[in-house]
Design an enzyme around this catalytic site. Structure first.
Site, PDB file in Angstrom:
ATOM      1  N   GLY A 169       1.035 -26.519   1.661  1.00 53.63           N
ATOM      2  CA  GLY A 169       1.419 -25.121   1.236  1.00 53.63           C
ATOM      3  C   GLY A 169       2.710 -24.856   1.373  1.00 53.63           C
ATOM      4  N   GLY A 170       3.097 -23.556   2.080  1.00 52.61           N
ATOM      5  CA  GLY A 170       4.357 -23.003   2.357  1.00 52.61           C
ATOM      6  C   GLY A 170       5.368 -23.918   2.991  1.00 52.61           C
ATOM      7  N   GLY A 404      27.900 -44.795 -23.916  1.00 54.47           N
ATOM      8  CA  GLY A 404      28.048 -43.761 -23.049  1.00 54.47           C
ATOM      9  C   GLY A 404      27.941 -43.814 -21.532  1.00 54.47           C
TER      10      GLY A 404
END
Ligand code: HXC
Length: 510
Positions: A169-170, A404
């Protein structure tokens, strides 16, 4: 007076017990240390100074007014790692599952502010169940305050996250905005939403380990930069990493005594590149041979193994190594390798760590999977990162530098300071076979002609000398003298003074 002192000790004793002996025993039973044990192990012995030991939450809902525990689920403070200041916070799973309340967030914010003001690294140790469910929006606000501080400190002080249990979660976004994340195998996991929510929303059945364990995040998602066997090894490795890093973006690089001469010749490097250009060799051998005492701290060792990134030292001072790895996918640049190396180059540039690049790259990986997956944008990240970097940039082309990818890998044209090539270097638009198939397409049915064209192409282009004639390569060097050349170059570049035009910030292709 004596009673007053005893009262302090009594309160300290209670706070140190966190969620109590039963929960501490449960933590140990799972093979995990407690927050305080982790901090004690991580910092130099006896150096920890704790803040806010007696802070409690202010919530009254759901009977929380009857349940307050000193410290509120996070232990914060500062100490030293081999004598250098480091700020630290460690979630205490024994207190409300380490979940984040308003007061808990304020404790973290205080050490974040202290670390930034005093310009020292901050390490967060995670073992927690996300937002304190009983607090609701106050916890959400707390998270955002922590996130904001992560962003402001980014590029100013090193920020490191160590995941040693649940991180959900957070709790996941603060680590995600720090410079490095390390995990503990089998006991840690990170995800935004857990297996139950996943089942409800997508009907997938997964375990926590399958969804966000150390293997997932070091091999597949690249969220984590490394994983180790247990709490002790993980914390010791983070100490090792900190020894390579400056305290801030204005602090000098740490200087560590170097016991290995830089003038010794390493004859084994003269035979590192095999005679056949399609045969692989281990670029890590070169990195170890040029690093002091072979000490190399690799970042993201299990992800995009076709490029190797990590820290070493040359003559006691930190350098960041970036190297194509011919052992994996012939060292080709793909989206994952480009993203991995770009982030590493940018970290080094933030913290004034010189970058040494070893090039052996056949080009960018062709194919629909890569193109559909945004190879152009991801490849551009690495190009952008090298081009904007103002730190000393030293490049050694050991073998292929094609197309490249030649440009991208810290070429002279991207303000490479010292660009060396080994005599085995091949710098060209592409390999001989591909080139001949295109420019002599009419002869493809005639093997003799093709062989002659290939030989001609190889003789003309597959050497370092065409690039050296133009000054794209400063010097063709003997492989055995690489460490000496790099050491001298790094010394010469110590006072390098280069700044980009003023801007608010750049717009790297994210
Ligand atoms: C309050 C919590 C808690 C939480 C755990 N606990 N998570 N208390 N808020 N978020 C408490 C439990 O009540 C328990 O208390 C103790 O911590 C240990 O938890 P257990 O479930 O017994 O442990 P375990 O079986 O190991 O499971 C750990 C866990 C699980 C996987 C982390 O607890 C869990 O799923 N927790 C909820 C996770 C979650 O949904 N968090 C909110 C996410 S939303 P006792 O007293 O019994 O020891 C979020 C949004 C923020 O974070 C977004 C901001 C951007």
């Amino acid at each position: 007076m004596k009673e007053i002192l005893e009262e302090l000790e009594r309160r300290r004793g209670i706070a140190r017990l966190g969620g109590g002996e039963a929960r501490i025993a449960a933590q140990h039973k799972r093979g995990k240390l407690t927050a305080r044990e982790r901090i004690d192990l991580f910092l130099d012995e006896g150096s920890f100074e704790e803040f806010d030991m007696f802070v409690e939450h202010r919530s009254t809902d759901f009977g929380m007014d009857k349940s307050r525990i000193a410290g509120d689920g996070v232990v914060t403070g500062w100490g030293t790692v081999n004598g250098r200041t480091v700020f630290v916070f460690a979630k205490d799973f024994t207190v409300f599952g380490g979940s984040l309340s308003e007061a808990h967030a304020e404790k973290i914010m205080k050490v974040q502010d202290m670390a930034l003001k005093n310009r020292a690294p901050i390490v967060g140790i995670y073992d927690a169940g996300g937002a304190r469910i009983q607090e609701g929006v106050a916890a959400l606000g707390g998270y955002a305050e922590v996130f904001q501080r992560n962003v402001l400190a980014s590029g100013v002080i090193p920020q490191i996250s160590v995941i040693m249990g649940p991180c959900a979660g957070g709790d996941v976004y603060s680590p995600a905005m720090t410079d490095f994340i390390f995990m503990v195998r089998d006991t840690s996991y990170m995800f935004v939403t857990g297996p139950d929510v996943v089942k409800t929303v997508t009907n997938e059945t997964v375990t926590a380990e399958e969804l966000g364990g150390a293997v997932v995040h070091t091999v597949r998602s690249s969220i984590a930069d490394g994983a180790f066997e247990n709490d002790v090894e993980t914390l010791l490795q983070v100490r090792r990493l900190i020894d390579f890093l400056p305290l801030s973006n204005t602090a000098p690089l740490p200087e560590i005594e170097c016991y290995q001469s830089v003038t010794d010749i390493d004859a084994s490097l003269d035979t590192l590149v095999p005679a056949s250009s399609n045969k692989p060799y281990d670029i890590k051998e070169l990195i170890r041979k040029v690093s002091d005492e072979g000490d190399f701290f690799e970042i993201q060792a299990s992800f995009a193994k076709n490029i190797v990134c990590g820290f070493g030292r040359v003559e006691g001072s930190t350098v960041g190594f970036v190297a194509n790895q011919p052992m994996v996918l012939a060292g080709v640049l793909d989206s994952d390798a480009s993203r991995k190396a770009a982030r590493f180059v940018r970290f080094c540039d933030c913290f004034n760590i010189p970058i040494v690049t070893f090039v052996d790259v056949p080009g960018f990986l062709p194919g629909t999977a890569q193109e559909y997956g945004g190879l152009i944008k991801h490849g551009a990240k690495l190009l952008f990162a090298y081009a904007e970097a103002t730190v000393p940039k030293l490049t050694v082309i050991t073998r292929k530098a094609f197309g490249g990818a030649y440009d991208v890998m810290a070429s002279k044209h991207l303000r490479g300071d010292l660009n060396y090539a080994w005599p085995t270097a091949q710098i060209a638009v592409m390999g001989a076979k591909g080139a001949v198939e295109i420019i002599f397409r009419k002869d493809t049915a005639d093997p003799e002609k093709i062989a002659a064209h290939t030989k001609m192409y190889e003789d003309r282009f597959l050497s370092p000398f065409v690039a050296a004639e133009r000054g794209y390569v400063d010097e063709v060097i003997m492989p055995h003298s690489t460490r000496r050349r790099l050491a001298r170059g790094l010394k010469m570049l110590r006072n390098k003074d280069l700044a980009n035009p003023w801007k608010k910030h750049d717009n790297i292709p994210l």
